[in-house]
Design a protein around this motif. Sequence first.
Motif, PDB file in Angstrom:
ATOM      1  N   ARG A 125     -18.418 -19.234 -27.510  1.00 22.78           N
ATOM      2  CA  ARG A 125     -17.156 -18.042 -27.923  1.00 22.78           C
ATOM      3  C   ARG A 125     -17.163 -16.975 -26.978  1.00 22.78           C
ATOM      4  O   ARG A 125     -16.111 -16.477 -26.727  1.00 22.78           O
ATOM      5  CB  ARG A 125     -17.774 -17.544 -29.295  1.00 22.78           C
ATOM      6  CG  ARG A 125     -16.678 -16.688 -29.825  1.00 22.78           C
ATOM      7  CD  ARG A 125     -16.570 -16.281 -31.333  1.00 22.78           C
ATOM      8  NE  ARG A 125     -17.760 -15.023 -31.571  1.00 22.78           N
ATOM      9  CZ  ARG A 125     -18.016 -14.558 -32.700  1.00 22.78           C
ATOM     10  NH1 ARG A 125     -17.435 -15.372 -33.875  1.00 22.78           N
ATOM     11  NH2 ARG A 125     -18.823 -13.719 -32.947  1.00 22.78           N
ATOM     12  N   SER A 126     -18.293 -16.821 -26.126  1.00 19.78           N
ATOM     13  CA  SER A 126     -18.335 -15.472 -25.525  1.00 19.78           C
ATOM     14  C   SER A 126     -17.735 -15.661 -24.067  1.00 19.78           C
ATOM     15  O   SER A 126     -17.244 -14.725 -23.449  1.00 19.78           O
ATOM     16  CB  SER A 126     -19.997 -14.881 -25.320  1.00 19.78           C
ATOM     17  OG  SER A 126     -20.652 -16.029 -24.185  1.00 19.78           O
ATOM     18  N   GLU A 127     -17.457 -16.638 -23.427  1.00 21.20           N
ATOM     19  CA  GLU A 127     -17.471 -16.917 -22.327  1.00 21.20           C
ATOM     20  C   GLU A 127     -15.938 -17.857 -21.960  1.00 21.20           C
ATOM     21  O   GLU A 127     -15.608 -18.506 -22.985  1.00 21.20           O
ATOM     22  CB  GLU A 127     -18.320 -17.858 -21.551  1.00 21.20           C
ATOM     23  CG  GLU A 127     -18.361 -19.323 -22.007  1.00 21.20           C
ATOM     24  CD  GLU A 127     -19.306 -20.082 -21.105  1.00 21.20           C
ATOM     25  OE1 GLU A 127     -20.246 -19.597 -20.520  1.00 21.20           O
ATOM     26  OE2 GLU A 127     -19.437 -21.457 -21.249  1.00 21.20           O
ATOM     27  N   THR A 128     -15.407 -17.533 -20.863  1.00 18.55           N
ATOM     28  CA  THR A 128     -14.286 -18.458 -20.191  1.00 18.55           C
ATOM     29  C   THR A 128     -15.151 -18.736 -18.771  1.00 18.55           C
ATOM     30  O   THR A 128     -15.310 -18.256 -17.883  1.00 18.55           O
ATOM     31  CB  THR A 128     -13.239 -17.719 -19.829  1.00 18.55           C
ATOM     32  OG1 THR A 128     -12.363 -17.149 -21.106  1.00 18.55           O
ATOM     33  CG2 THR A 128     -12.297 -18.558 -18.890  1.00 18.55           C
ATOM     34  N   ASN A 129     -15.582 -20.120 -19.098  1.00 20.35           N
ATOM     35  CA  ASN A 129     -16.421 -20.882 -17.783  1.00 20.35           C
ATOM     36  C   ASN A 129     -15.401 -21.346 -16.922  1.00 20.35           C
ATOM     37  O   ASN A 129     -14.648 -22.213 -17.346  1.00 20.35           O
ATOM     38  CB  ASN A 129     -17.534 -21.435 -18.513  1.00 20.35           C
ATOM     39  CG  ASN A 129     -18.654 -21.905 -17.507  1.00 20.35           C
ATOM     40  OD1 ASN A 129     -18.286 -22.730 -16.660  1.00 20.35           O
ATOM     41  ND2 ASN A 129     -19.612 -21.437 -17.654  1.00 20.35           N
ATOM     42  N   ALA A 130     -15.674 -21.242 -15.367  1.00 20.75           N
ATOM     43  CA  ALA A 130     -15.000 -21.894 -14.647  1.00 20.75           C
ATOM     44  C   ALA A 130     -15.176 -23.472 -14.658  1.00 20.75           C
ATOM     45  O   ALA A 130     -14.263 -24.184 -14.137  1.00 20.75           O
ATOM     46  CB  ALA A 130     -15.276 -21.293 -13.276  1.00 20.75           C
TER      47      ALA A 130
END
Length: 542
Positions: A125-130
């Motif tokens: 939920r915390s991330e937008t991962n590349a």
Amino acid sequence: MADYDYVIVGAGSAGCVLANRLSADGRHRVLLLEAGGSDRRFWVQVPIGYGKTYYQQAVNWRYTTQPVPGLNGQPSYWPRGKVLGGSSAINAMVYIRGNALDYDAWERAGNPGWGYKDVLPYFIRSETNALGAGPYHGDSGPLYVADVARDLHPICQDFIEAGRQAGLDRNPDFNGARQDGVGPYQLTVKDGLRMSTARAYLHPAMGRPNLHVLTHAHVTKVLCEAGRATGVQYERGGRRLRAMANKEVILCGGAVNSPQLLQLSGIGPSQVLYAAGIAIVCESPAVGMNLQDHIGVDYLFRSRKKTLNDELHPWWGKLAAGLRYVALRRGPLSLSVNQAGGFFKTTPDLAQPNMQLYFSPVSYTRAAPGTRPLMNPDPFPAFLLGVSNCRPASRGYVRVRSADPFESPEIQPNYLSCKEDMDELLLGVRFIRELARMPALAAIIEDELRPGRQCRTDDALMRDIRENAWSVFHPCSTCRMGPDPDTCVVDPRLRVHGIRNLRVADASVFPSLVSGNTNAAAIMVGEKAADLILSRGEEDEA
């Protein structure tokens, strides 16, 4: 004096998360108090700038520990963020969550809801991962996690290949299905700028009318009445002020400041409070105890191949790197110097890796004391290979020296007080030597500059470790989470034992260290704490 629903103390990795999540629906009035100032500073935003902020008083608590017997009586320097974003605004930006088994151990220690299966959704939920969305990653969270493989210094590939030759698998994602192996580190950067929790969580929320953020507000005491936290006292601009909390006070000061504030408020071990002249509000023996931190050792190698030293030492190299950064937001100024690394087991019978590797294509051994000049490295090609133990057994403490809230607390990490920690580091530095002998690195190493090839016996290597080991700046567990108020400070819902309406949510609540860098785990704690506080999870017990 103003009233709020929630008063959050500390705008660090977890505090910024909570400020965003608790104010999101507009129903609650939230106050966030930060002792430091704004993060809108050039050297905070530029990734390579952490070499500047490492000793910068304006954004850094600049703690120094007591002399450590295990380090031959030397103290250890501890940079800690004193700025919006906390330590996420001055750290090296490596994004490592830790091993899945770390969190399962948290759950087994009496903390239901903190196993890996429970915390993984909060990481996602915390991330937008590349790397994109998947079973281990999210693509719509506030925190951008970058894959910087294309921008690694070329010499990083020699390190990765040497790891493969030494028997480690190449691992493109230490936060995925497995942790062991070697590969590039993911970093919390976006568009060439640091992705602190202030940038990811706080700034997007600061326009909300129900969120009030005060900088340069040094909280000196949690106010308690009849066993209940009612608010905080703080100093700002030479004035002593109060903020009252109708629902809860939440401490997010980190492994040093959270236990310090509890003790200043009369919540802590009675002998510590008596010695400091502080009236006891709640006897809590574990406050400030169980301090844990990773400790590491670097080996320095002179290189036959060009390193970042060749690029950043000469003035024309600095100019070229600066122009590239301004034009493209790429190049060495847009990255951490810890560009690659990995995890390995010192013995094959272990259930999970117990050592972390660091590879830096730069060195700065000729730096003046009190500096870490990443933009002015050594005038010869060199690189650093380092190791740290993932789960040290040594335990230290944090305790106030007096009732003065502006006096730094006494910090004693007790590094290497347990023999097994030294045994692990000894195996770790021997593995560095093994990596250096692999064809991929042996072909480019001109010489081992530190500690030097003459340092070979176990006794010599251990002497070098005691003389040169350093904190990896991952202190935690001083407000440890667990069910027993005699050995733990907060319960599994992060509520302080013995005081109602008071929680702690930061790295100090970790039951034990995670295997790797701690910023990602602290952010996860902030995410989960928000759900606990807003009762999205199980209901609080009466």
